[in-house]
Design a protein around this motif. Structure first.
Motif, short mmCIF file in Angstrom:
data_model
loop_
_atom_site.label_atom_id
_atom_site.label_comp_id
_atom_site.label_asym_id
_atom_site.label_seq_id
_atom_site.Cartn_x
_atom_site.Cartn_y
_atom_site.Cartn_z
N ARG A 160 0.85 -1.19 0.00
CA ARG A 160 0.00 0.00 0.00
C ARG A 160 0.88 1.24 0.00
O ARG A 160 2.03 1.22 0.47
N HIS A 161 0.32 2.32 -0.54
CA HIS A 161 1.00 3.61 -0.62
C HIS A 161 0.04 4.69 -0.18
O HIS A 161 -1.16 4.63 -0.51
N ALA A 162 0.53 5.71 0.49
CA ALA A 162 -0.24 6.94 0.62
C ALA A 162 -0.37 7.55 -0.78
O ALA A 162 0.57 7.50 -1.58
N PHE A 163 -1.55 8.11 -1.09
CA PHE A 163 -1.81 8.58 -2.44
C PHE A 163 -2.39 9.99 -2.40
O PHE A 163 -3.27 10.29 -1.60
N ASP A 164 -1.89 10.85 -3.27
CA ASP A 164 -2.38 12.22 -3.42
C ASP A 164 -3.11 12.32 -4.75
O ASP A 164 -2.48 12.33 -5.81
N LEU A 223 2.81 9.25 -5.08
CA LEU A 223 2.73 8.09 -4.20
C LEU A 223 3.67 8.27 -3.02
O LEU A 223 4.79 8.77 -3.17
N GLY A 224 3.23 7.80 -1.85
CA GLY A 224 4.13 7.69 -0.71
C GLY A 224 4.95 6.42 -0.83
O GLY A 224 4.84 5.67 -1.81
N PRO A 225 5.82 6.15 0.15
CA PRO A 225 6.66 4.96 0.11
C PRO A 225 5.83 3.67 0.04
O PRO A 225 4.71 3.62 0.56
N ARG A 226 6.39 2.67 -0.60
CA ARG A 226 5.72 1.37 -0.71
C ARG A 226 5.87 0.61 0.61
O ARG A 226 6.98 0.38 1.07
N GLU A 227 4.74 0.23 1.20
CA GLU A 227 4.75 -0.50 2.46
C GLU A 227 4.15 -1.88 2.25
O GLU A 227 3.03 -2.00 1.74
N PRO A 228 4.85 -2.96 2.62
CA PRO A 228 4.22 -4.28 2.58
C PRO A 228 3.00 -4.28 3.51
O PRO A 228 3.10 -3.86 4.68
N TRP A 229 1.87 -4.67 2.98
CA TRP A 229 0.62 -4.63 3.73
C TRP A 229 0.20 -6.02 4.19
O TRP A 229 -0.01 -6.26 5.37
N VAL A 230 0.10 -6.96 3.26
CA VAL A 230 -0.23 -8.35 3.59
C VAL A 230 0.68 -9.26 2.78
O VAL A 230 0.78 -9.11 1.55
#
Length: 299
Positions: A170-174, A180-187
């Motif tokens: 998931r990424h924070a999104f504008d 895009l914000g940094p890529r974070e492993p979500w699941v």
């Protein structure tokens, strides 16, 4: 919602069905069959889908503002006018089509098209592209199979998976800038181990959709199931399926509460296809929470 209520939409079977789209204006379902090189339209009451052949594999489709579709194919972006069948190229691909192709994608709320590419060799050499009037920009690199694209209802989070890596990010999104914000492993899901039977394998994340409550529906390819995940990544529901390889869910219908699921039969073992005659069908099921209307491409 119960697995016993699942039904095939028609008797038609795709080799590798993908990208189901409930069209916000036409109120019909579109999808693609990637290896068969087809765009399909499923009209209520019709015994078979309408089919538009494609000259290259279509990875995904999107509704276009002003009418018609945008088709992301191995050879670039194309428009398709279902009323006339006319197709025109919008843009060449930003990768080598001898080694990659467009795969899963959707437009954001501002009308930019986002498409994850796929490496034919399944190496981490593909990217997630943002496509707008300025062309295609690689926003996330190092992907093998770009998939699972969806946004939270408020538009502030973008989800995208790499099927090969068994991970949803998931990424924070504008939405204003498309940043895009940094890529974070979500699941993350366990990979299949050597000699592990398919019956003991949970599958890998393929296409996805988000519903009105912000839950993320994901097809687990080879896992014979669909998962509904909370925004925190917790499993809210697990829906067993009558086919081994679901590819992507979509929420639509008049009230947004019909779940459509594309599936695959291409290159599957003969004994599996005998046991699972609905493989390759579009499956349908009624659910409690409606989906979000599909965004349109503004180009």
């Amino acid at each position: 919602m119960h697995a016993d209520d699942i039904r095939p939409l028609t008797d038609h079977r795709c080799l590798l069905g993908e990208s189901p789209l409930w069209h916000p204006d036409e109120q019909v379902l579109y999808s693609v069959d990637i290896p068969a090189r087809q765009v399909l339209r499923w009209r209520e009451g019709a015994a078979a889908p309408d089919i538009w052949p494609q000259a290259a594999e279509p990875g995904c489709i999107a509704a276009r503002e002003g009418g018609g579709l945008v088709v992301a194919r191995r050879d670039g972006l194309w428009t398709l006018d279902p009323a006339t069948g006319q197709q025109e190229q919008l843009a060449l691909p930003p990768y080598d089509p001898a080694q990659q192709r467009y795969n899963d994608g959707k437009p954001d709320a501002a009308g930019r098209l986002w498409v994850g590419a796929l490496s034919d060799a399944r190496r981490p050499e593909a990217a997630l592209y943002r496509i707008d009037a300025n062309g295609a920009t690689a926003m996330v690199e190092g992907m093998a199979v770009g998939n699972g694209l969806a946004w939270s209802p408020d538009g502030g989070t973008l989800y995208a998976s790499d099927t090969k890596a068994h991970t949803i990010y998931r990424h924070a999104f504008d939405v204003t800038t498309g940043a895009l914000g940094p890529r974070e492993p979500w699941v993350r899901f366990p990979e299949r181990q050597p000699d592990q039977p398919l019956s003991a394998y949970g599958g890998r994340p393929d296409g996805a959709a988000v519903d009105l409550e912000g839950a993320y529906w994901v097809a687990m390819f080879e896992g014979q199931r669909l998962l509904r995940l909370s925004p925190e990544g917790r499993v809210l529901q697990e829906l067993p399926l009558p086919v081994r390889c679901p590819t992507m869910p979509c929420l639509g219908g008049v009230d947004g509460r019909t779940l459509f699921i594309t599936t695959a039969r291409d290159k599957r073992p003969a004994e599996e296809l005998v046991a699972q005659p609905w493989a390759g069908a579009v499956l349908t099921l009624r659910v409690d929470v409606p989906g979000l209307p599909a965004n349109r491409v503004r180009r």
